[in-house]
Design a protein around this motif. Structure first.
Motif, PDB file in Angstrom:
ATOM      1  N   VAL A  90      29.793  17.396  11.296  1.00 14.00           N
ATOM      2  CA  VAL A  90      29.089  18.505  10.659  1.00 14.00           C
ATOM      3  C   VAL A  90      30.112  19.578  10.280  1.00 14.00           C
ATOM      4  CG1 VAL A  90      27.364  20.326  10.940  1.00 14.00           C
ATOM      5  CG2 VAL A  90      26.981  18.072  11.964  1.00 14.00           C
ATOM      6  N   ALA A  98      24.918  23.974   6.928  1.00 15.58           N
ATOM      7  CA  ALA A  98      25.529  22.825   7.588  1.00 15.58           C
ATOM      8  C   ALA A  98      25.424  21.622   6.659  1.00 15.58           C
ATOM      9  CB  ALA A  98      24.826  22.538   8.906  1.00 15.58           C
ATOM     10  N   TYR A 120      19.267  18.936  12.591  1.00 15.85           N
ATOM     11  CA  TYR A 120      20.387  19.789  12.985  1.00 15.85           C
ATOM     12  C   TYR A 120      19.990  20.481  14.276  1.00 15.85           C
ATOM     13  CZ  TYR A 120      22.500  19.014   8.434  1.00 15.85           C
ATOM     14  OH  TYR A 120      23.068  18.432   7.335  1.00 15.85           O
ATOM     15  N   SER A 150      21.731  21.412   5.201  1.00 13.99           N
ATOM     16  CA  SER A 150      20.632  22.140   5.843  1.00 13.99           C
ATOM     17  C   SER A 150      19.911  23.020   4.825  1.00 13.99           C
ATOM     18  CB  SER A 150      21.147  22.981   7.014  1.00 13.99           C
ATOM     19  OG  SER A 150      22.014  24.011   6.569  1.00 13.99           O
ATOM     20  N   VAL A 158      26.849  23.484  15.650  1.00 13.38           N
ATOM     21  CA  VAL A 158      25.741  22.732  15.060  1.00 13.38           C
ATOM     22  C   VAL A 158      26.075  21.244  15.092  1.00 13.38           C
ATOM     23  CG1 VAL A 158      24.369  22.353  12.970  1.00 13.38           C
ATOM     24  CG2 VAL A 158      25.141  24.661  13.571  1.00 13.38           C
ATOM     25  N   ARG A 159      25.110  20.457  15.532  1.00 11.36           N
ATOM     26  CA  ARG A 159      25.255  19.004  15.600  1.00 11.36           C
ATOM     27  C   ARG A 159      24.168  18.351  14.762  1.00 11.36           C
ATOM     28  NH1 ARG A 159      26.899  18.774  21.937  1.00 11.36           N
ATOM     29  NH2 ARG A 159      28.384  20.490  21.756  1.00 11.36           N
ATOM     30  N   ALA A 160      24.453  17.166  14.276  1.00 14.96           N
ATOM     31  CA  ALA A 160      23.472  16.430  13.470  1.00 14.96           C
ATOM     32  C   ALA A 160      23.111  15.130  14.179  1.00 14.96           C
ATOM     33  CB  ALA A 160      24.030  16.132  12.087  1.00 14.96           C
TER      34      ALA A 160
END
Length: 168
Positions: A90, A98, A120, A150, A158-160
């Protein structure tokens, strides 16, 4: 659509709805800083300011969830392809949104497209946003990429995560 895929969609949308209520605001505003400012300016207005921020976040996630549901409902004769989809790292674009590269591998014997739900999340696993991206016309036995962006500005760690992936 298989019952398993439909059940997965329902679970994902329910998770988004629950998270929308539980999550505060996570856009370019700092909710704790905003709440702190409101508290020092007028203590009696602090619950109202915090409630307003939570309401805005909830509305944004509800809107994203509805759009995800709408986009995925358009897919006909899809099969679960979650194991054939991988996400890159990300990053943040110049507008503060993001972005993540989505790679879909087509294991079918003909050209297929993929609809992929991306969630996210923050480092604690709280839902920040949700999008659907399409990887179109992937040749048999090949992989192709698309970019998931996003809906709003996201900051911090932030992670996906792939929620649902459908090959059709």
């Amino acid at each position: 659509m298989s019952g398993r895929w439909t059940h997965g969609l329902a679970a994902a949308l329910l998770t988004a709805a629950v998270a929308a209520v539980a999550v505060g605001c996570s856009d370019d505003n700092n909710p704790s800083g905003t709440a702190s400012s409101a508290a020092s300016a007028a203590p009696s207005q602090m619950p109202s300011a915090a409630s307003s921020l939570a309401s805005q976040a909830s509305e944004a996630l509800a809107s994203a969830s509805a759009e995800v549901g709408r986009r995925l409902s358009e897919v006909k004769n899809g099969v679960d392809a979650k194991d054939d989809v991988k996400l890159g790292k990300v990053t943040t674009d110049s507008d503060g949104h993001a972005v993540v590269t989505v790679t879909a591998r087509n294991t079918a014997d003909s050209t297929k497209s993929f609809a992929v739900q991306i969630s996210y999340q923050d480092k604690s696993g709280n839902l920040l946003d949700m999008v659907v991206t399409t990887v179109k016309n992937v040749a048999a036995g090949k992989s192709a990429n698309a970019t998931a962006r996003s809906n709003r500005k996201l900051s911090g760690d932030v992670r996906a995560k792939v929620g649902i992936a459908v090959r059709y």
